[in-house]
Design a protein around this motif. Structure first.
Motif, short mmCIF file in Angstrom:
data_model
loop_
_atom_site.label_atom_id
_atom_site.label_comp_id
_atom_site.label_asym_id
_atom_site.label_seq_id
_atom_site.Cartn_x
_atom_site.Cartn_y
_atom_site.Cartn_z
N THR A 168 0.79 -1.24 0.00
CA THR A 168 0.00 0.00 0.00
C THR A 168 0.82 1.28 0.00
O THR A 168 0.29 2.34 -0.29
CB THR A 168 -0.93 0.02 1.23
OG1 THR A 168 -0.13 -0.03 2.43
CG2 THR A 168 -1.89 -1.16 1.22
N ASP A 169 2.12 1.20 0.34
CA ASP A 169 2.92 2.41 0.50
C ASP A 169 3.79 2.65 -0.74
O ASP A 169 4.73 1.88 -0.99
CB ASP A 169 3.82 2.29 1.74
CG ASP A 169 4.41 3.62 2.18
OD1 ASP A 169 4.65 4.48 1.29
OD2 ASP A 169 4.64 3.81 3.39
N PRO A 170 3.52 3.69 -1.51
CA PRO A 170 4.31 3.93 -2.73
C PRO A 170 5.77 4.26 -2.46
O PRO A 170 6.58 4.24 -3.38
CB PRO A 170 3.59 5.12 -3.38
CG PRO A 170 2.86 5.79 -2.26
CD PRO A 170 2.47 4.69 -1.32
N ARG A 171 6.13 4.50 -1.20
CA ARG A 171 7.54 4.76 -0.89
C ARG A 171 8.41 3.53 -1.13
O ARG A 171 9.64 3.66 -1.21
CB ARG A 171 7.68 5.25 0.55
CG ARG A 171 7.13 6.65 0.80
CD ARG A 171 7.32 7.05 2.25
NE ARG A 171 6.57 6.18 3.14
CZ ARG A 171 6.76 6.12 4.46
NH1 ARG A 171 7.70 6.87 5.04
NH2 ARG A 171 6.02 5.31 5.20
N ARG A 172 7.79 2.38 -1.28
CA ARG A 172 8.59 1.18 -1.58
C ARG A 172 9.32 1.33 -2.90
O ARG A 172 10.39 0.75 -3.10
CB ARG A 172 7.72 -0.07 -1.60
CG ARG A 172 6.72 -0.16 -2.76
CD ARG A 172 5.83 -1.39 -2.60
NE ARG A 172 4.86 -1.57 -3.70
CZ ARG A 172 3.69 -0.97 -3.75
NH1 ARG A 172 3.32 -0.13 -2.79
NH2 ARG A 172 2.86 -1.20 -4.77
N PHE A 173 8.77 2.13 -3.79
CA PHE A 173 9.38 2.29 -5.11
C PHE A 173 10.67 3.10 -5.07
O PHE A 173 11.41 3.14 -6.06
CB PHE A 173 8.39 2.95 -6.07
CG PHE A 173 7.13 2.14 -6.30
CD1 PHE A 173 7.20 0.82 -6.70
CD2 PHE A 173 5.88 2.72 -6.10
CE1 PHE A 173 6.04 0.08 -6.91
CE2 PHE A 173 4.72 2.00 -6.32
CZ PHE A 173 4.79 0.67 -6.71
N THR A 174 10.95 3.75 -3.95
CA THR A 174 12.19 4.53 -3.83
C THR A 174 13.36 3.69 -3.34
O THR A 174 14.50 4.16 -3.33
CB THR A 174 12.00 5.71 -2.87
OG1 THR A 174 11.78 5.22 -1.53
CG2 THR A 174 10.80 6.56 -3.29
#
Length: 238
Positions: A168-174
């Motif tokens: 759910t957390d788009p910060r994983r893409f960083t």
């Protein structure tokens, strides 16, 4: 024959095995990682080798996230096979605590997807045997290795392979990602994943990725542990 590895900045590295394997499956890889200066933490996931239970993939993700919380500095996660789903779930849960994710013959799962389906026996998924897998996965496991490792394979809770992963957390893409693939290099992997629908979308959203071909089957920790260790160290040094 061991391979001399460069010494890099020390990092805590959490190693997550795939289905049917426990912490000992990393044993042949650990010495080289330690020689390179890293602090390594191989895990056995909840419910492995135990009677039937309601343990699911969320419990495995939570177990890894809990280990991440034990360290002051960001850690690296390494996940083999189905362990790739677990480390990506933990990255989603702790995106600011992960320095890099290394997938070993695995890919970042798409939201809501499971690992795979296998036969359930008495509430658990037993190891189906080496003959169950296609030749491309096991061609480099000789008879002696198969005989040595098959008895070490343990059952996993029935829900773990099929539970959908919650992302759910788009910060994983960083978080930087390295894929150590048995038989695919960057070009062949990108061609293959382009046909995998939501998996292609998930991988394409990651800001920093690389694909390295190991030249192995699906279990390099058994067939070529020195090669695997060398490439893990190289990934951590990037």
């Amino acid at each position: 024959m061991s391979v001399a590895l460069p010494t890099v900045d020390a990092m805590d590295v959490i190693l997550v095995p795939g289905l049917w394997l426990d912490a000992a499956s990393w044993d042949a890889v650990l010495p080289a990682l330690r020689e390179a200066g890293h602090r390594v933490h191989p895990l056995t996931m909840p419910g492995v080798g135990e009677p039937a239970s309601e343990i699911g993939i969320a419990d495995w993700v939570a177990a890894v996230a809990s280990r991440v919380d034990e360290f002051d500095a960001p850690v690296a996660l390494v996940g083999h096979s189905g362990g790739g789903n677990v480390v990506w779930g933990a990255t989603d849960a702790r995106p600011d605590r992960i320095a890099r994710v290394v997938f070993v013959d695995s890919v970042p799962p798409a939201p809501g997807r499971g690992i795979s389906e296998f036969e359930v026996v008495d509430g658990v998924v037993p190891f189906p045997g080496w003959d169950h897998f296609p030749d491309e996965d096991v061609y480099d496991l000789d008879d002696a290795t198969r005989a040595r490792t098959a008895p070490l394979a343990l059952s996993v809770p029935a829900r773990v392979p099929t539970d959908p992963i919650d992302l759910t957390d788009p910060r994983r893409f960083t978080v930087p990602v390295t894929l150590l693939m048995g038989g695919l290099d960057q070009a062949s992997f990108e061609k293959a994943i382009s046909e995998w629908g939501p998996y292609a979308e998930e991988f394409g959203a990651i800001e920093d990725t690389e694909v390295v071909k190991l030249g192995t089957g699906h279990w390099p920790q058994f067939s070529k542990p020195d090669v695997l260790a060398q490439e893990i160290v190289a990934a951590l040094d990037r």
